[in-house]
Design an enzyme around this catalytic site. Sequence first.
Site, short mmCIF file in Angstrom:
data_model
loop_
_atom_site.label_atom_id
_atom_site.label_comp_id
_atom_site.label_asym_id
_atom_site.label_seq_id
_atom_site.Cartn_x
_atom_site.Cartn_y
_atom_site.Cartn_z
CG HIS A 116 -2.11 -0.53 0.75
ND1 HIS A 116 -2.02 -1.93 1.12
CD2 HIS A 116 -3.60 -0.16 1.29
CE1 HIS A 116 -3.72 -2.65 0.87
NE2 HIS A 116 -3.90 -1.14 1.31
CG HIS A 173 2.49 -3.39 6.24
ND1 HIS A 173 2.88 -4.11 5.60
CD2 HIS A 173 1.03 -3.32 5.37
CE1 HIS A 173 2.21 -4.56 4.47
NE2 HIS A 173 1.52 -3.79 4.26
#
Length: 347
Positions: A116, A173
């Site tokens: 992302h 993450h």
Amino acid sequence: MDQIQRAEITLLQNLQETFPDHETLILAISRFGAPKNAFLLCFPIAFCVFGARSGLQILWVAVISEWLNAVLKWLMMGQRPYWWVMESPVYMGEERPFLKQFKITCETGPGCPSGHAMVTTAVWFVFVSSLNEMILSEVKNSRNAKMATRITWTLYGIGSVLVCVSRVYTATHFPHQVILGSVTGVLLASVIRQYPVENYGFGSYFLLGLFFLVSIFIEYYLISLVGLDPAWSFKLALKRCVYREWVHMDTTLFYAISRDVGAFVFAGMICSCLTVNYERTRGQYVMKMTATLLTIAAALVIDTMYVPRRYIALFYILGAFKSGLVSVSTVALNQIVSSFSRQNPNL
């Protein structure tokens, strides 16, 4: 590294506990920063508004950044917080921290660097650069133009940070993964931005797309050859995701690459078949807005098309064709609107 990730888990936990009432907004930001939106939104807007050259630059940077991200993920074999916190021996003999999971948490690939962060910062960098070029060329007052470019770069920075924070908040993450992804994305975009992508024909698109695909399979084979399991992250996702149905095949690295190759090769094909004006045209805002709305609508409709998941190979192939249709519809619809506009200049 375990101690660093342990400290990052504490930060992640505090983030979730501090903003429990902002989940809907944070999840929306994360979805908006998804790599697929580079193809569904950024590519059509740039192609229709800024010109074919800028649109193709965004396509190139989206494909190359996601390919490089896949290569790095398998090389670095980074953990994801939502499974690491349950698997790590760091917490042996003590209570493990609780991390809330969401529907978008359970991605299946390795975690480092963040896809992302890497793809979004790269694509948005090219998008904002193209936007600023248009502002500087069309806004007559140079002072106002420069002020507008400062605002766009500020918004770029804020948006990139928000996407990174959203990925940490969802336990997808670690902070160091989104930082690495962002830095790599910006560096990659600044390089690709210099390439004259409009000079490449279908053969270049096809060969480069083939290289992306083959290189991923070679990396997969080499990982297996040295005794490692390339599917280790997928298995951990199935094991540690709170709901098995939150684990989706379209988050795998193979699906990302198949989507990229499809969009890339089909874009090269349609641009080679049609006479495309790669330079940005000044004015013509009604035509540009019409083309943009049509291409985005077509892209979103194509995105809703169901792809059967029973056969994995077929799923990836159809995913590639699905993304390829987005490229074809974007270029073709923009050409149709442009042609109609030239034939009816008074409309």
